[in-house]
Design a protein around this motif. Structure first.
Motif, short mmCIF file in Angstrom:
data_model
loop_
_atom_site.label_atom_id
_atom_site.label_comp_id
_atom_site.label_asym_id
_atom_site.label_seq_id
_atom_site.Cartn_x
_atom_site.Cartn_y
_atom_site.Cartn_z
N HIS A 12 0.84 -1.20 0.00
CA HIS A 12 0.00 0.00 0.00
C HIS A 12 0.88 1.26 0.00
O HIS A 12 0.57 2.26 -0.66
CB HIS A 12 -0.93 -0.01 1.22
N GLU A 14 3.81 1.49 -1.32
CA GLU A 14 4.39 1.64 -2.65
C GLU A 14 3.41 2.32 -3.59
O GLU A 14 3.79 3.18 -4.41
CB GLU A 14 4.77 0.27 -3.23
N LEU A 15 2.13 1.98 -3.50
CA LEU A 15 1.11 2.64 -4.32
C LEU A 15 1.06 4.13 -4.01
O LEU A 15 0.91 4.96 -4.92
CB LEU A 15 -0.26 2.00 -4.08
N ARG A 18 3.96 5.88 -5.80
CA ARG A 18 3.73 6.02 -7.24
C ARG A 18 2.72 7.12 -7.51
O ARG A 18 2.84 7.86 -8.50
CB ARG A 18 3.26 4.69 -7.83
N PHE A 19 1.74 7.24 -6.65
CA PHE A 19 0.74 8.30 -6.80
C PHE A 19 1.37 9.67 -6.56
O PHE A 19 1.14 10.62 -7.31
CB PHE A 19 -0.41 8.07 -5.81
N ARG A 61 -0.17 5.54 -14.55
CA ARG A 61 0.37 4.90 -13.35
C ARG A 61 -0.35 5.36 -12.09
O ARG A 61 -0.65 4.56 -11.20
CB ARG A 61 1.88 5.18 -13.23
N ALA A 65 -2.59 3.10 -9.54
CA ALA A 65 -2.34 3.06 -8.10
C ALA A 65 -3.62 3.26 -7.31
O ALA A 65 -3.87 2.57 -6.31
CB ALA A 65 -1.31 4.13 -7.73
#
Length: 218
Positions: A12, A14-15, A18-19, A61, A65
């Motif tokens: 979570h 990592e998402l 990326r966001f 991306r 996410a």
């Protein structure tokens, strides 16, 4: 490498990374985001440092996410994440990747990375300012030195404008001819001497009498 290391401990988190790097959002803005703040591939941040809301389009991306973050529940994509837990996980990955002594390697660097990429891609500073929600242009000018010096794009833009202008001028000088339809055929049929009964009659009357065919009375 940082994202992968963070994802090993908490997918979570990592998402969230990326966001952040694709929206330029502050960590607090992302954590406060609600599902109702996402519409038509655009996200709106209502709780911001400047006190003014802003909306930004999502990259593929960032959108992915958000979609994957639904599996973690909550009122928003990252609402169940504790900032302290996220920062702890970040610092662990930071040390693992050899950045322990780098004072700049903090979560906020993702926002700087986003700004740098936009400027390097040739996006003008005013748009970058709006995208990031900077209160003044002076804050955005910190990234001005990263702006591309590739002036070829200027020539490409002018060539496109010249081509469009030339095409428009030619279209005005040579307007398209209307198609020849039934009206045109009717006009040809009505022309004198083209089989109109009146034309045949006129031809017979104009013939000299002496030239009439001889009849055999024998």
């Amino acid at each position: 490498m940082m994202f992968a290391a963070i994802g090993k401990s908490n997918p979570h988190h990592e998402l969230l990374c990326r966001f952040l790097v694709d929206t330029g959002a502050r960590v607090g803005e992302a954590l406060a985001l609600k599902w109702n703040d996402i519409h038509n591939n655009t996200v709106t941040f209502w709780i911001t440092k400047s006190g003014k809301s802003r909306s930004v389009p999502l990259t593929l991306r960032a959108a992915e996410a958000l979609d994957l973050a639904r599996a973690f529940g909550g009122s928003g994509p990252f609402s169940t994440i504790s900032y302290q837990n996220f920062k702890y996980n970040w610092n662990r990955a930071r040390k693992e990747n050899g950045f322990a002594d780098d004072p700049h390697m903090v979560p906020h660097i993702l926002r700087h990375t986003c700004a740098s990429r936009l400027v390097q891609a040739g996006i003008d500073l005013r748009r970058v300012q709006t995208f990031l929600g900077h209160q003044t242009i002076q804050m955005t000018l910190r990234y001005a030195h990263l702006a591309t010096n590739d002036l070829d794009q200027c020539a490409i833009a002018l060539n496109a404008a010249n081509l469009a202008a030339t095409t428009k001028t030619q279209a005005r000088a040579h307007p398209a001819q209307p198609p020849r339809g039934k009206g045109a055929r009717h006009t040809r049929q009505s022309a004198p001497g083209n089989g109109k009964p009146g034309a045949k009659k006129a031809g017979r009357q104009a013939m000299p009498a002496g030239n009439s065919p001889r009849r055999d009375h024998a």
